[in-house]
Design an enzyme around this catalytic site. Structure first.
Site, mmCIF file in Angstrom:
data_model
loop_
_atom_site.group_PDB
_atom_site.id
_atom_site.type_symbol
_atom_site.label_atom_id
_atom_site.label_comp_id
_atom_site.label_asym_id
_atom_site.label_seq_id
_atom_site.Cartn_x
_atom_site.Cartn_y
_atom_site.Cartn_z
ATOM 1 N N GLY A 312 0.779 -1.216 0.000
ATOM 2 C CA GLY A 312 0.000 0.000 0.000
ATOM 3 C C GLY A 312 0.821 1.281 0.000
ATOM 4 N N SER A 313 0.304 2.277 0.695
ATOM 5 C CA SER A 313 0.849 3.637 0.610
ATOM 6 C C SER A 313 2.235 3.797 1.206
ATOM 7 C CB SER A 313 -0.107 4.617 1.295
ATOM 8 O OG SER A 313 -1.340 4.652 0.603
ATOM 9 N N THR A 314 2.780 2.765 1.873
ATOM 10 C CA THR A 314 4.163 2.854 2.340
ATOM 11 C C THR A 314 5.119 3.040 1.165
ATOM 12 O OG1 THR A 314 4.381 0.439 2.287
ATOM 13 C CG2 THR A 314 3.726 1.443 4.383
#
Length: 600
Positions: A312-314
């Site tokens: 995801g957004s990591t």
């Protein structure tokens, strides 16, 4: 032998004709015969004497040489030799970075039977079945009363079990000495250690082989007599490992999660101080692997290394850091974040509609998918792929575990515009939490590549430069902003200047598509951001917490981030780093004979 007559007829007749006495001829021949007999006897005696002299010389020479050898050798106790003495049963200990024992050997006994020596085989089988309830009583009775000459009963006995068997009083029940592998801390660091099993076995000894984790990765080294029994020293800190597993176990209960993973790594060296995967197991009683179903349902599954997830957004920090390094943007550059964004026939949305434009700082702080895609488009697919490859996302991690090769990232075979867009915000490319920890450590290490290791080294191995120090510093400042003003505010820990990024990714369905109510929540962080010492990655599998106004929250900001904050508060003081950067000395008692080995 032909004997010469004493009165040969020819000589007698000749003597008579010559007037000689025939008796003189007989006397002469008799004297000659006696002389020959004496000569033969003398020669035989001389031969015997020579052989006796030779035998005495050899015997006394052998005794003298043996006495000389014993006089010049070191004294040693005599040792009994058995048929199983050829089995190498010695195995070195495994210790943590401070020299505390993680795995060692324990002297125990095995139990076997000689059925023909049993007085009452049927009664013995019944009594053994009561001592060992896991044995098949009928099968044991059949083995002991049949035609077999040898029957294994138990490979490992406790002292209590040994005494109970001894009390049976059967001469055909025999105990064989051996060593077994013992993990004195039980479940602690079970996935790192892996476990062991018996290999070649004899009645007097058994070979212990590693079957997973570092036990298998360093199996040959641990069994090598040339190391003199020196322990293998890992980078794991036992105290930090115990604290991490306790916090993660509590988080699973609070967050109603299926599983959890935590990784704490030193930024400069890549040494893993703690790495946990829950649920776990006891390596002293390793469970059987699953033969069907989801592998992650097994406690043997190492989520930190084998778990390959869309994180995801990591991932959003990576295109932003690369674009800063390329000189395309800075923290204040304004980006078009109008949502939705269309690429081909696909629409890309943000969790919230943030309006027209956002600064790069707010693109990361608010976790805008659209803004991140705009930045990734500035780079182009080829440069994006190269940077992710340089960070290690295209290959398994080199950590010293047999499970590492199975954690190979799932990388798209094609990289069109829509793939480049989704990968920029952490979808379409799946990697393990350890991959993510290594990439964040690279940013924390001024852009120099960091490779994870479980071996405690004196001197860190320097990696290649994949990001400029200036760009790495700006990326860390942006990660700090995410914690102070963005989606990861619950990860803030006073005095430690935590910087990090949340990531919430829907779990893919086996048949295609994604679940609507199942996700993987991740928080990747480093601290202190001005000069990072540690990287911490926390991943929760299918977490959900109750919201204040009803319903459930599954986002990483509400689940993984507060767990990371709890871990930082609990772990970091143990390692000597106090709030506000105050460093306290940590005494690390290492055994004098500990050996550090290079990564395989």
């Amino acid at each position: 032998m032909i004997r010469t007559p004493l009165r040969p007829l020819a000589r007698i007749l000749s003597a008579r004709q010559a007037g000689q006495d025939p008796d003189e001829i007989e006397a002469e021949l008799r004297a000659q015969r006696h002389a020959e007999i004496q000569d033969r006897a003398r020669r035989r005696a001389e031969t015997r004497l020579k052989w006796m002299v030779v035998c005495f010389v050899v015997a006394f020479g052998t005794v003298g040489l043996r006495m000389g050898a014993l006089a010049s050798s070191q004294p040693a106790e005599p040792r009994a030799h058995a048929s199983g003495a050829q089995i190498i049963s010695q195995r070195a200990d495994i210790v943590d970075r401070r020299g505390r024992v993680l795995a060692t050997n324990l002297s125990t006994h095995a139990l076997y039977a000689h059925p023909r020596d049993l007085v009452d085989p049927a009664t013995a089988a019944a009594k053994l079945a009561r001592i060992f309830p896991d044995l098949d009583a009928e099968r044991l009775k059949k083995d002991l009363t049949g035609e077999r000459k040898f029957v294994w009963i138990k490979k490992k006995l406790s002292p209590e079990q040994m005494q109970a068997v001894h009390d049976i009083g059967e001469p055909g029940l025999v105990f064989g000495p051996r060593e077994m592998r013992l993990y004195p801390n039980g479940r602690l660091a079970s996935h790192v250690l892996g476990g062991s099993q018996f290999g070649a076995e004899g009645v007097s000894s058994a070979e212990v082989l590693g079957m997973a984790g570092v036990e298998k990765a360093f199996d040959r080294w641990l069994r090598d007599p040339a190391n003199g029994g020196a322990p293998l020293q890992l980078s794991i800190d036992l105290t930090a490992q115990a604290a991490m597993e306790e916090v993660l176990a509590n988080s699973i209960k609070v967050m109603n999660a299926k599983g959890a993973t935590g990784i704490l790594m030193e930024v400069k060296s890549g040494e893993i101080l703690a790495m946990a995967s829950l649920p776990d197991f006891d390596p002293n009683d390793r469970p059987r692997p699953l033969t069907k179903g989801d592998p992650s349902d097994s406690p043997l599954f190492n989520r930190a290394v084998q778990g390959v997830y869309e994180l995801g957004s990591t991932f959003k920090i990576f295109p932003i850091a690369q674009a800063i390094d390329e000189g395309l943007i800075n923290a204040n550059t304004m980006i078009n974040a109008s949502s939705p964004m269309k690429i081909g026939k696909y629409l890309i949305h943000d969790f919230h509609n943030y309006g027209g434009q956002l600064s790069v700082r707010d693109v990361l702080g608010k976790s805008s998918n659209v803004g991140t895609v705009r930045i990734a488009q500035m780079l182009g697919p080829e440069r994006q792929q190269k940077f992710l490859k340089d960070l290690g996302f295209f290959e398994p991690t080199p950590v010293e575990m047999t499970e590492a090769p199975t954690g190979k990232p799932i990388v798209p075979s094609r990289w069109p515009a829509v793939t480049a867009a989704t990968v920029s915000f952490g979808h379409g490319l799946a990697a393990s939490p350890l991959h993510l920890a290594s990439a964040f450590a690279t940013i924390g290490n001024d852009g120099r590549r960091v490779r994870p290791t479980l071996i405690h080294r004196k001197v860190p191995v320097q990696g290649e430069q994949v990001l400029s120090p200036k760009a790495a510093k700006q990326a860390r400042d942006l990660l700090r902003y995410v914690v102070t003003k963005g989606t990861a505010r619950q990860a803030e820990v006073a005095g430690y200047e935590v910087g990090g990024k949340t990531g919430t990714a829907d779990k893919p369905r086996p048949g295609g598509g994604y679940y609507k109510n199942r996700n993987v929540s991740t928080f990747a962080s480093m601290y202190p951001t001005d000069d990072p010492e540690y990287v911490l990655v926390v991943t929760l599998d299918e977490p959900k917490v109750s919201a204040a106004g009803g319903g459930e929250m599954r986002t990483a900001g509400a689940t993984a981030a507060p767990v990371a904050a709890a871990l930082i508060q609990r772990l970091t003081p143990m390692l000597g780093l106090q709030p506000d950067g105050l460093k306290l000395p940590v005494i690390e008692p290492r055994p004098a004979d500990a050996v550090r080995v290079s990564a395989q």
